[in-house]
Design a protein around this motif. Structure first.
Motif, PDB file in Angstrom:
ATOM      1  N   VAL A   1       1.688   4.854   9.634  1.00 49.23           N
ATOM      2  CA  VAL A   1       1.894   5.773   8.511  1.00 49.23           C
ATOM      3  C   VAL A   1       1.657   7.194   8.993  1.00 49.23           C
ATOM      4  CG1 VAL A   1       1.163   6.430   6.188  1.00 49.23           C
ATOM      5  CG2 VAL A   1       1.159   4.022   6.849  1.00 49.23           C
ATOM      6  N   GLU A   2       2.651   8.038   8.830  1.00 50.61           N
ATOM      7  CA  GLU A   2       2.568   9.432   9.247  1.00 50.61           C
ATOM      8  C   GLU A   2       2.274  10.320   8.037  1.00 50.61           C
ATOM      9  OE1 GLU A   2       2.709  10.533  12.239  1.00 50.61           O
ATOM     10  OE2 GLU A   2       3.561   8.868  13.382  1.00 50.61           O
ATOM     11  N   PHE A   3       1.530  11.376   8.265  1.00 49.00           N
ATOM     12  CA  PHE A   3       1.272  12.370   7.218  1.00 49.00           C
ATOM     13  C   PHE A   3       2.080  13.624   7.527  1.00 49.00           C
ATOM     14  CE2 PHE A   3      -1.203  16.208   6.033  1.00 49.00           C
ATOM     15  CZ  PHE A   3      -1.036  16.130   4.655  1.00 49.00           C
ATOM     16  N   ILE A   4       2.896  14.044   6.561  1.00 51.05           N
ATOM     17  CA  ILE A   4       3.702  15.254   6.714  1.00 51.05           C
ATOM     18  C   ILE A   4       3.200  16.264   5.691  1.00 51.05           C
ATOM     19  CG2 ILE A   4       6.018  16.242   6.618  1.00 51.05           C
ATOM     20  CD1 ILE A   4       7.088  13.449   7.267  1.00 51.05           C
TER      21      ILE A   4
ATOM     22  N   GLN B   1       0.804  -1.210   0.000  1.00 53.75           N
ATOM     23  CA  GLN B   1       0.000   0.000   0.000  1.00 53.75           C
ATOM     24  C   GLN B   1       0.843   1.268   0.000  1.00 53.75           C
ATOM     25  OE1 GLN B   1      -2.797  -1.330   3.361  1.00 53.75           O
ATOM     26  NE2 GLN B   1      -4.042   0.124   2.229  1.00 53.75           N
ATOM     27  N   PHE B   2       1.976   1.227   0.694  1.00 53.46           N
ATOM     28  CA  PHE B   2       2.788   2.436   0.863  1.00 53.46           C
ATOM     29  C   PHE B   2       4.226   2.202   0.396  1.00 53.46           C
ATOM     30  CE2 PHE B   2      -0.614   2.503   4.016  1.00 53.46           C
ATOM     31  CZ  PHE B   2      -1.204   3.719   3.747  1.00 53.46           C
ATOM     32  N   LYS B   3       4.364   1.501  -0.722  1.00 55.72           N
ATOM     33  CA  LYS B   3       5.708   1.189  -1.221  1.00 55.72           C
ATOM     34  C   LYS B   3       6.459   2.439  -1.687  1.00 55.72           C
ATOM     35  CE  LYS B   3       4.000  -0.003  -5.852  1.00 55.72           C
ATOM     36  NZ  LYS B   3       3.922  -1.076  -6.880  1.00 55.72           N
ATOM     37  N   GLY B   4       5.735   3.522  -1.958  1.00 59.62           N
ATOM     38  CA  GLY B   4       6.392   4.749  -2.383  1.00 59.62           C
ATOM     39  C   GLY B   4       6.812   5.651  -1.235  1.00 59.62           C
ATOM     40  N   ALA B   5       6.473   5.291  -0.006  1.00 66.54           N
ATOM     41  CA  ALA B   5       6.786   6.139   1.142  1.00 66.54           C
ATOM     42  C   ALA B   5       8.140   5.768   1.740  1.00 66.54           C
ATOM     43  CB  ALA B   5       5.701   6.001   2.209  1.00 66.54           C
ATOM     44  N   ALA B   6       8.826   6.772   2.260  1.00 64.22           N
ATOM     45  CA  ALA B   6      10.107   6.538   2.942  1.00 64.22           C
ATOM     46  C   ALA B   6       9.862   5.803   4.260  1.00 64.22           C
ATOM     47  CB  ALA B   6      10.816   7.860   3.194  1.00 64.22           C
ATOM     48  N   ILE B   7      10.830   4.986   4.664  1.00 60.61           N
ATOM     49  CA  ILE B   7      10.696   4.188   5.885  1.00 60.61           C
ATOM     50  C   ILE B   7      11.598   4.769   6.972  1.00 60.61           C
ATOM     51  CG2 ILE B   7      11.037   1.915   6.927  1.00 60.61           C
ATOM     52  CD1 ILE B   7      10.390   0.679   4.235  1.00 60.61           C
TER      53      ILE B   7
END
Length: 534
Positions: free
Chosen positions: A148-151, A108-114
């Motif tokens: 999952v954080e929203f910035i 689902q969030f493969k494009g987000a930084a870890i």
């Protein structure tokens, strides 16, 4: 000779009978006219109810298996292909819809930084062995929870600072010497704080997400950023005129080299258009490539009218022998030296609208029969696609499978009579008969399309976006909007991020001096764009 009373009475009765017959005939005609008018109005009300409250899909229920088919083959038959040498025999099995597998959090969030946080809640005492009291050592890790954080978007101001230098020897003279280092990169827009990233973000919000400028203005204000909607609109027009338009013109030149094209259009409102009322309609024209197997191309263009001369102008200098798939708009009749292909989706749609409520499976109804002919063609096309046929193989299969269906459809059209009670069927019949001379054109080449659905899907982003931004205020704004839509949709066509692609173009800054070779490197199919903007 004087007549007796019986003769006079008989003559009066005869006259009265004639008058009554005349009155009855007049009343019968009036009643029949009223019945026909009532039937037409009932049909119209039923149609409008379906449009307003019914499903928007054009799929229809299958025909009753106990009913005789309109064709010799069954609804779900497999089409053999062994009788054509170039086509390997393929069996297309019945498709069964499977439930989609629920994606994992990583998918689902493969494009987000870890951001890894190592849990360290144990004290030194708790890390001792409960048996011997020795201190334990780490031997491995495992993920126990993911969040999952929203910035929110962050805005930064970059200040270019120029350093001034002076000559220490000339400082005490009457002519002191100074040099200022002003070698910063040129501005995207002269005397503006706009940058490729800022402008691309604003354009993405409007032309990808459908967020009008006035809503963006409000959202930015809540973040402490004051950029007015007028400024955003001015930036959109300027970046189109300064940079985007040259790439759009390149796309247009490339389109005119193709042999298989499609066109469509949709209304748009431009309140401040010269010599027109604010409520009047203007138009957006779409031209795109067809199913030719080459990189897809499309352009949008604004026009103040729907005159067919716009299509003539857009296709000027096109390739001889061009196949063009369009709808039934009469303005396309002005096009010369092109081979028009009939859109069977539009033909089917007219007959589908003419089917009375409750008669969807009744093959004795002529409207259902018209839909069945079109469905047969689309079913063949779907199987060809599933079999992965080349365009040469598809052309041969069409001549064997579809040409008899089209020939039978044309013969069926000639046999139909206008309905006294159904305007919808009459319109469908007229629409199809007006295209009888081009119903067979698509059979000439396997790259011709059966319908105009691809161009309708391509015009949809403008139609959906229009529900949000409602109108383009000026002609310049309308032209810029269509140019930006061209850039955005071309990026999506080729699997690029529209924001990254627009930002990359604005960083490279094409101009009127750019050659086609240079513009080719900015095309979304180029290796550099695929690498940077994917």
């Amino acid at each position: 000779m004087p007549r007796d009373a019986k003769d006079i009475q008989f003559a009066e009765l005869k006259d009265m009978t004639a008058q009554l017959n005349t009155t009855i005939a007049a009343l019968t005609g009036t009643i029949q006219e009223k019945d026909a008018a009532i039937a037409k109005l009932t049909e119209e009300v039923s149609y409008l109810r379906r449009k307003l409250f019914g499903a928007s899909s054009e799929k229809r229920p299958g025909i009753d298996p106990n009913q005789l088919s309109l064709f010799d083959t069954d609804e779900g038959m497999e089409i053999p292909v062994a009788d054509v040498e170039e086509i390997p025999e393929t069996v297309v099995r019945e498709h069964t819809r499977q439930r989609k597998k629920k994606p994992t959090l990583e998918e689902q969030f493969k494009g987000a930084a870890i951001n890894r946080v190592v849990v360290g809640s144990l004290t030194d005492e708790e890390k001792k062995c409960p048996v011997c009291g020795a201190g334990m050592v780490p031997i491995g890790t495992e993920v126990i929870r993911r969040e999952v954080e929203f910035i929110p978007a962050r805005y930064e101001v970059t200040e270019y600072v120029a350093t001034t230098y002076e000559c220490p020897k000339c400082k005490q003279t009457e002519e002191p010497q100074f040099i200022k280092d002003e070698g910063c990169p040129p501005a995207l827009i002269e005397k503006s704080y706009a940058t490729p990233s800022l402008v691309s973000g604003i354009l993405k919000n409007k032309f990808v997400l459908g967020l009008p400028f006035y809503r963006q203005e409000q959202d930015l204000k809540r973040s402490g950023i004051l950029i007015t909607r007028a400024t955003m609109a001015a930036w959109a027009i300027l970046v189109f005129q300064l940079y985007f338009q040259f790439l759009v013109q390149f796309f247009h030149r490339e389109l005119l080299k193709r042999h298989f094209l499609m066109m469509d259009g949709t209304p748009v409102q431009v309140p401040k258009e010269p010599d027109k009322r604010p409520q009047s309609k203007s138009y957006v024209w779409l031209m795109r490539s067809g199913e030719d197997g080459l990189p897809p191309l499309l352009i949008y263009r604004y026009s103040p009218t729907r005159n067919g001369n716009n299509a003539v102008e857009m296709l000027e200098s096109s390739t001889p022998g061009l196949y063009l798939m369009v709808d039934g708009f009469q303005g396309y009749d002005k096009l010369k030296n092109v081979k028009r292909c009939a859109c069977y989706a539009h033909i089917r749609r007219y007959f589908l609208d003419a089917i009375p409520k409750g008669s969807e499976k009744d093959l004795s109804n002529p409207a259902v029969q018209g839909v069945a002919y079109c469905d047969k063609l689309f079913r063949y096309e779907r199987i060809y696609k599933e079999q992965g046929l080349s365009h040469e193989q598809r052309q041969k299969r069409r001549m064997k499978d579809e040409k008899p269906v089209v020939d039978a459809f044309i013969k069926w059209l000639d046999q139909q009579k206008m309905s006294a009670s159904s305007n919808k069927f009459n319109k469908a019949l007229t629409y199809a008969r007006n295209r009888q001379d081009i119903l067979l054109t698509y059979l000439e080449d396997g790259r011709c399309s059966l319908s105009d659905n691809m161009s309708e899907n391509s015009i949809r982003p403008v139609v959906v976006g229009r529900k949000n931004w409602l109108f383009s205020d000026t002609v310049g704004g309308a032209e810029a909007s269509m140019g930006i839509y061209t850039i955005v949709e071309m990026a999506k066509f080729h699997g690029l991020d529209p924001y990254k692609y627009m930002k990359y173009i604005l960083e490279q800054r094409p101009s009127y001096r750019s050659t086609d070779e240079e513009l080719e490197k900015l095309a979304p199919w180029s290796s550099s764009c695929q690498e940077i903007c994917k």
